[in-house]
Design a protein around this motif. Structure first.
Motif, PDB file in Angstrom:
ATOM      1  N   GLY A  45       1.002  38.363  70.530  1.00 34.33           N
ATOM      2  CA  GLY A  45       0.455  39.061  69.379  1.00 34.33           C
ATOM      3  C   GLY A  45      -0.432  40.206  69.814  1.00 34.33           C
ATOM      4  O   GLY A  45      -0.879  40.259  70.958  1.00 34.33           O
ATOM      5  N   ASP A  46      -0.676  41.115  68.901  1.00 28.56           N
ATOM      6  CA  ASP A  46      -1.517  42.275  69.189  1.00 28.56           C
ATOM      7  C   ASP A  46      -2.962  41.866  69.438  1.00 28.56           C
ATOM      8  O   ASP A  46      -3.374  40.737  69.141  1.00 28.56           O
ATOM      9  CB  ASP A  46      -1.479  43.256  68.011  1.00 28.56           C
ATOM     10  N   ALA A 131      10.366  26.703  77.271  1.00 26.30           N
ATOM     11  CA  ALA A 131       9.186  27.124  76.502  1.00 26.30           C
ATOM     12  C   ALA A 131       9.548  27.443  75.061  1.00 26.30           C
ATOM     13  O   ALA A 131      10.618  27.950  74.758  1.00 26.30           O
ATOM     14  CB  ALA A 131       8.530  28.333  77.149  1.00 26.30           C
ATOM     15  N   ARG A 132       8.638  27.117  74.174  1.00 29.48           N
ATOM     16  CA  ARG A 132       8.703  27.535  72.775  1.00 29.48           C
ATOM     17  C   ARG A 132       7.680  28.646  72.622  1.00 29.48           C
ATOM     18  O   ARG A 132       6.680  28.668  73.306  1.00 29.48           O
ATOM     19  CB  ARG A 132       8.339  26.371  71.849  1.00 29.48           C
ATOM     20  N   TRP A 133       7.907  29.529  71.687  1.00 29.27           N
ATOM     21  CA  TRP A 133       7.022  30.686  71.511  1.00 29.27           C
ATOM     22  C   TRP A 133       6.368  30.651  70.139  1.00 29.27           C
ATOM     23  O   TRP A 133       7.012  30.306  69.163  1.00 29.27           O
ATOM     24  CB  TRP A 133       7.828  31.961  71.672  1.00 29.27           C
ATOM     25  N   ILE A 134       5.104  31.081  70.068  1.00 29.90           N
ATOM     26  CA  ILE A 134       4.355  31.196  68.809  1.00 29.90           C
ATOM     27  C   ILE A 134       3.907  32.647  68.699  1.00 29.90           C
ATOM     28  O   ILE A 134       3.363  33.203  69.643  1.00 29.90           O
ATOM     29  CB  ILE A 134       3.118  30.271  68.786  1.00 29.90           C
ATOM     30  N   LYS A 135       4.117  33.251  67.562  1.00 26.83           N
ATOM     31  CA  LYS A 135       3.765  34.654  67.372  1.00 26.83           C
ATOM     32  C   LYS A 135       2.592  34.790  66.403  1.00 26.83           C
ATOM     33  O   LYS A 135       2.593  34.194  65.334  1.00 26.83           O
ATOM     34  CB  LYS A 135       4.973  35.428  66.844  1.00 26.83           C
ATOM     35  N   PHE A 136       1.624  35.613  66.780  1.00 28.45           N
ATOM     36  CA  PHE A 136       0.462  35.919  65.955  1.00 28.45           C
ATOM     37  C   PHE A 136       0.604  37.343  65.437  1.00 28.45           C
ATOM     38  O   PHE A 136       0.809  38.262  66.224  1.00 28.45           O
ATOM     39  CB  PHE A 136      -0.826  35.810  66.777  1.00 28.45           C
ATOM     40  N   GLU A 137       0.474  37.515  64.134  1.00 30.25           N
ATOM     41  CA  GLU A 137       0.587  38.849  63.533  1.00 30.25           C
ATOM     42  C   GLU A 137      -0.633  39.133  62.670  1.00 30.25           C
ATOM     43  O   GLU A 137      -1.130  38.251  61.978  1.00 30.25           O
ATOM     44  CB  GLU A 137       1.831  38.932  62.646  1.00 30.25           C
TER      45      GLU A 137
END
Length: 148
Positions: A45-46, A131-137
């Protein structure tokens, strides 16, 4: 998907996830995520999207009383005193795979604790395949979207 309206809510998501963590898990925050015990996870995420707040909650949920800060300049922090060691990586300033390996990434990530990797997409090839990925926006000034 979860919408957080403040840092406390983002931390709470990390705390709830900590209940599912076992030795050897990798947390790198993007994508579809049906979280189960033993999964390998990755954080993306940014700047200001909530990655470090999430790690604070995760550490607390694992029982750590450590002060969690972004390892932007140190590249990795180790938090002891929880039910599992926590290795908190930040790939933001890492310039190459050689530099990543020089800090002992492979030994740590396949070791005895939980590895949390901010900016994991910078070296996606280094992240274990399971791996699993989590995205923060960033949705707005006071809202963050966390995609599992």
């Amino acid at each position: 998907m979860f919408i957080s309206v403040n840092a406390a809510e983002t931390k709470a998501v990390g705390e709830r996830l900590a209940e599912k963590i076992q030795t050897g898990d990798v947390l790198a925050l993007v994508g579809d995520l049906g979280i189960q015990t033993g999964d390998v996870l990755a954080l993306v995420g940014d700047l200001g999207a909530g990655k470090t707040q999430f790690v604070k909650g995760l550490a607390k949920g694992l029982g750590s009383t450590a002060v969690v800060t972004s390892p932007t300049f140190t590249l990795v922090h180790e938090y002891q005193g929880s039910r599992l060691p926590i290795y908190h990586f930040d790939f933001y300033r890492i310039e190459s795979l050689a530099a990543l390996r020089a800090i002992g990434f492979d030994e740590i990530v396949f070791g005895d604790g939980v590895s949390v990797i901010e900016w994991a997409d910078r070296f996606a090839d280094a992240i274990p395949p399971r791996a699993r990925w989590i995205k923060f926006e960033i949705v707005s000034d006071d809202q963050r979207r966390i995609l599992f």
